[in-house]
Design a protein around this motif. Structure first.
Motif, PDB file in Angstrom:
ATOM      1  N   SER A  58       4.580  -9.785   3.927  1.00 46.10           N
ATOM      2  CA  SER A  58       3.298  -9.088   4.090  1.00 46.10           C
ATOM      3  C   SER A  58       3.306  -7.721   3.431  1.00 46.10           C
ATOM      4  N   SER A  59       4.469  -7.081   3.426  1.00 45.04           N
ATOM      5  CA  SER A  59       4.544  -5.729   2.859  1.00 45.04           C
ATOM      6  C   SER A  59       4.363  -5.720   1.351  1.00 45.04           C
ATOM      7  N   ILE A  60       4.582  -6.858   0.713  1.00 47.20           N
ATOM      8  CA  ILE A  60       4.427  -6.898  -0.748  1.00 47.20           C
ATOM      9  C   ILE A  60       3.157  -7.626  -1.175  1.00 47.20           C
ATOM     10  N   ALA A  61       2.375  -8.083  -0.198  1.00 44.65           N
ATOM     11  CA  ALA A  61       1.120  -8.771  -0.518  1.00 44.65           C
ATOM     12  C   ALA A  61       0.163  -7.800  -1.201  1.00 44.65           C
ATOM     13  N   GLY A  62      -0.622  -8.298  -2.117  1.00 37.49           N
ATOM     14  CA  GLY A  62      -1.562  -7.451  -2.851  1.00 37.49           C
ATOM     15  C   GLY A  62      -2.692  -6.919  -1.999  1.00 37.49           C
ATOM     16  N   LEU A  67      -1.859  -8.230   9.889  1.00 37.89           N
ATOM     17  CA  LEU A  67      -1.740  -7.065  10.759  1.00 37.89           C
ATOM     18  C   LEU A  67      -2.384  -5.852  10.104  1.00 37.89           C
ATOM     19  N   PRO A  68      -2.924  -4.948  10.895  1.00 43.66           N
ATOM     20  CA  PRO A  68      -3.401  -3.689  10.314  1.00 43.66           C
ATOM     21  C   PRO A  68      -2.232  -2.956   9.652  1.00 43.66           C
ATOM     22  N   PRO A  69      -2.493  -2.202   8.596  1.00 37.84           N
ATOM     23  CA  PRO A  69      -1.408  -1.498   7.896  1.00 37.84           C
ATOM     24  C   PRO A  69      -0.530  -0.653   8.815  1.00 37.84           C
ATOM     25  N   ALA A  70      -1.115   0.017   9.786  1.00 27.64           N
ATOM     26  CA  ALA A  70      -0.321   0.863  10.680  1.00 27.64           C
ATOM     27  C   ALA A  70       0.684   0.026  11.476  1.00 27.64           C
ATOM     28  N   VAL A  71       0.260  -1.134  11.951  1.00 32.88           N
ATOM     29  CA  VAL A  71       1.142  -1.991  12.744  1.00 32.88           C
ATOM     30  C   VAL A  71       2.274  -2.534  11.877  1.00 32.88           C
ATOM     31  N   LEU A  72       1.931  -3.004  10.675  1.00 31.95           N
ATOM     32  CA  LEU A  72       2.967  -3.511   9.779  1.00 31.95           C
ATOM     33  C   LEU A  72       3.939  -2.397   9.390  1.00 31.95           C
ATOM     34  N   ILE A 131       9.526   2.321   3.079  1.00 38.27           N
ATOM     35  CA  ILE A 131       9.138   3.517   2.316  1.00 38.27           C
ATOM     36  C   ILE A 131       7.990   3.199   1.372  1.00 38.27           C
ATOM     37  N   SER A 132       8.122   2.127   0.629  1.00 33.07           N
ATOM     38  CA  SER A 132       7.082   1.751  -0.328  1.00 33.07           C
ATOM     39  C   SER A 132       5.750   1.475   0.370  1.00 33.07           C
ATOM     40  N   TYR A 133       5.807   0.702   1.442  1.00 33.85           N
ATOM     41  CA  TYR A 133       4.587   0.355   2.174  1.00 33.85           C
ATOM     42  C   TYR A 133       3.943   1.608   2.777  1.00 33.85           C
ATOM     43  N   SER A 134       4.774   2.486   3.344  1.00 30.88           N
ATOM     44  CA  SER A 134       4.259   3.715   3.956  1.00 30.88           C
ATOM     45  C   SER A 134       3.576   4.608   2.938  1.00 30.88           C
ATOM     46  N   ARG A 135       4.097   4.658   1.743  1.00 30.51           N
ATOM     47  CA  ARG A 135       3.466   5.459   0.689  1.00 30.51           C
ATOM     48  C   ARG A 135       2.149   4.837   0.240  1.00 30.51           C
ATOM     49  N   ARG A 136       2.139   3.516   0.050  1.00 22.68           N
ATOM     50  CA  ARG A 136       0.926   2.841  -0.421  1.00 22.68           C
ATOM     51  C   ARG A 136      -0.207   2.912   0.586  1.00 22.68           C
ATOM     52  N   PHE A 137       0.115   2.793   1.861  1.00 21.58           N
ATOM     53  CA  PHE A 137      -0.922   2.761   2.889  1.00 21.58           C
ATOM     54  C   PHE A 137      -0.982   4.038   3.715  1.00 21.58           C
ATOM     55  N   GLU A 138      -0.284   5.071   3.252  1.00 20.50           N
ATOM     56  CA  GLU A 138      -0.304   6.394   3.883  1.00 20.50           C
ATOM     57  C   GLU A 138      -0.086   6.312   5.391  1.00 20.50           C
ATOM     58  N   ILE A 139       1.024   5.679   5.750  1.00 23.17           N
ATOM     59  CA  ILE A 139       1.393   5.547   7.165  1.00 23.17           C
ATOM     60  C   ILE A 139       1.819   6.928   7.676  1.00 23.17           C
ATOM     61  N   ARG A 140       1.240   7.327   8.794  1.00 21.07           N
ATOM     62  CA  ARG A 140       1.519   8.655   9.355  1.00 21.07           C
ATOM     63  C   ARG A 140       2.952   8.760   9.878  1.00 21.07           C
ATOM     64  N   LYS A 141       3.469   9.988   9.864  1.00 25.73           N
ATOM     65  CA  LYS A 141       4.848  10.231  10.297  1.00 25.73           C
ATOM     66  C   LYS A 141       5.074   9.850  11.759  1.00 25.73           C
ATOM     67  N   GLY A 142       4.074  10.010  12.588  1.00 26.31           N
ATOM     68  CA  GLY A 142       4.201   9.626  13.990  1.00 26.31           C
ATOM     69  C   GLY A 142       4.420   8.128  14.148  1.00 26.31           C
ATOM     70  N   LEU A 143       3.749   7.341  13.310  1.00 23.37           N
ATOM     71  CA  LEU A 143       3.935   5.891  13.358  1.00 23.37           C
ATOM     72  C   LEU A 143       5.312   5.493  12.821  1.00 23.37           C
ATOM     73  N   ILE A 144       5.774   6.231  11.812  1.00 27.42           N
ATOM     74  CA  ILE A 144       7.124   5.988  11.290  1.00 27.42           C
ATOM     75  C   ILE A 144       8.149   6.264  12.395  1.00 27.42           C
ATOM     76  N   ALA A 145       7.969   7.378  13.091  1.00 27.80           N
ATOM     77  CA  ALA A 145       8.883   7.721  14.186  1.00 27.80           C
ATOM     78  C   ALA A 145       8.822   6.673  15.289  1.00 27.80           C
ATOM     79  N   LEU A 146       7.621   6.174  15.589  1.00 29.40           N
ATOM     80  CA  LEU A 146       7.476   5.129  16.596  1.00 29.40           C
ATOM     81  C   LEU A 146       8.285   3.885  16.200  1.00 29.40           C
TER      82      LEU A 146
END
Length: 175
Positions: A58-62, A67-72, A131-146
């Motif tokens: 899912s992380s490499i799907a176009g 799942l919503p980007p934040a959840v993935l 890292i790649s997915y977080s950059r592409r979908f601008e995942i917030r740092k709080g979600l990364i920490a979660l």
């Protein structure tokens, strides 16, 4: 390419647990009393490994995944953290064995080293995907920490709670 390799590794490693069940690996010997509980735990592990494969793909799907980007994003960071923690524990155990603090250096085998290297590559793969997915979908740092903190804790709770539940239901012996 990384996502495909990680997904293949997750799927291939899930097959190992399926083989355990097809061959009746735990039906006899020292684990026979736990066979029913191990069956449930084995299939739980298969599901978790297939979720990992699905997350990698899912992380490499176009387009955005089911799942919503934040959840993935949280799932990817969870997988990275969990595998990294597992590898650090295995390396720590190997150092303890090499130093004679537990077991002996003779217990460190080529197969064991290969196993740890496999998981190291999986951790690196999930890290790159996260890292790649977080950059592409601008995942917030709080979600990364979660993901980094919550994933290993959640899995630990599942792997502690499931055997306790199986014991309470009489599927596994108490000791």
């Amino acid at each position: 390419m990384t996502g495909l390799l990680v997904a293949l590794c997750c799927g291939g490693f899930a097959v190992v647990n399926v083989i355990f069940e097809v061959t009746g690996r735990f039906d006899g010997g020292p684990y026979a009393a736990y066979a029913s509980g191990l069956l449930v735990m084995n299939w739980l592990v298969v599901v978790l490994k297939l979720v990992g494969a699905g997350a990698a793909l899912s992380s490499i799907a176009g387009r955005p995944a089911i799942l919503p980007p934040a959840v993935l994003g949280v799932v990817l960071w969870s997988a990275f953290a969990l595998l990294s923690l597992y590898v650090l524990g295995a390396v720590g155990q190997a150092f303890g064995m090499a130093l004679g603090l537990m077991g002996s250096a003779g217990q460190i085998t080529l197969a064991g080293v290969g196993y740890v290297l496999f998981f190291t590559l999986m951790a690196v793969g999930f890290g790159a995907l996260a890292i790649s997915y977080s950059r592409r979908f601008e995942i917030r740092k709080g979600l990364i920490a979660l993901g980094v903190l919550g994933g290993p804790v959640a899995l630990g709770l599942i792997l502690l709670a499931a055997p306790m539940l199986l014991t309470a239901l009489g599927v596994m012996p108490a000791a």
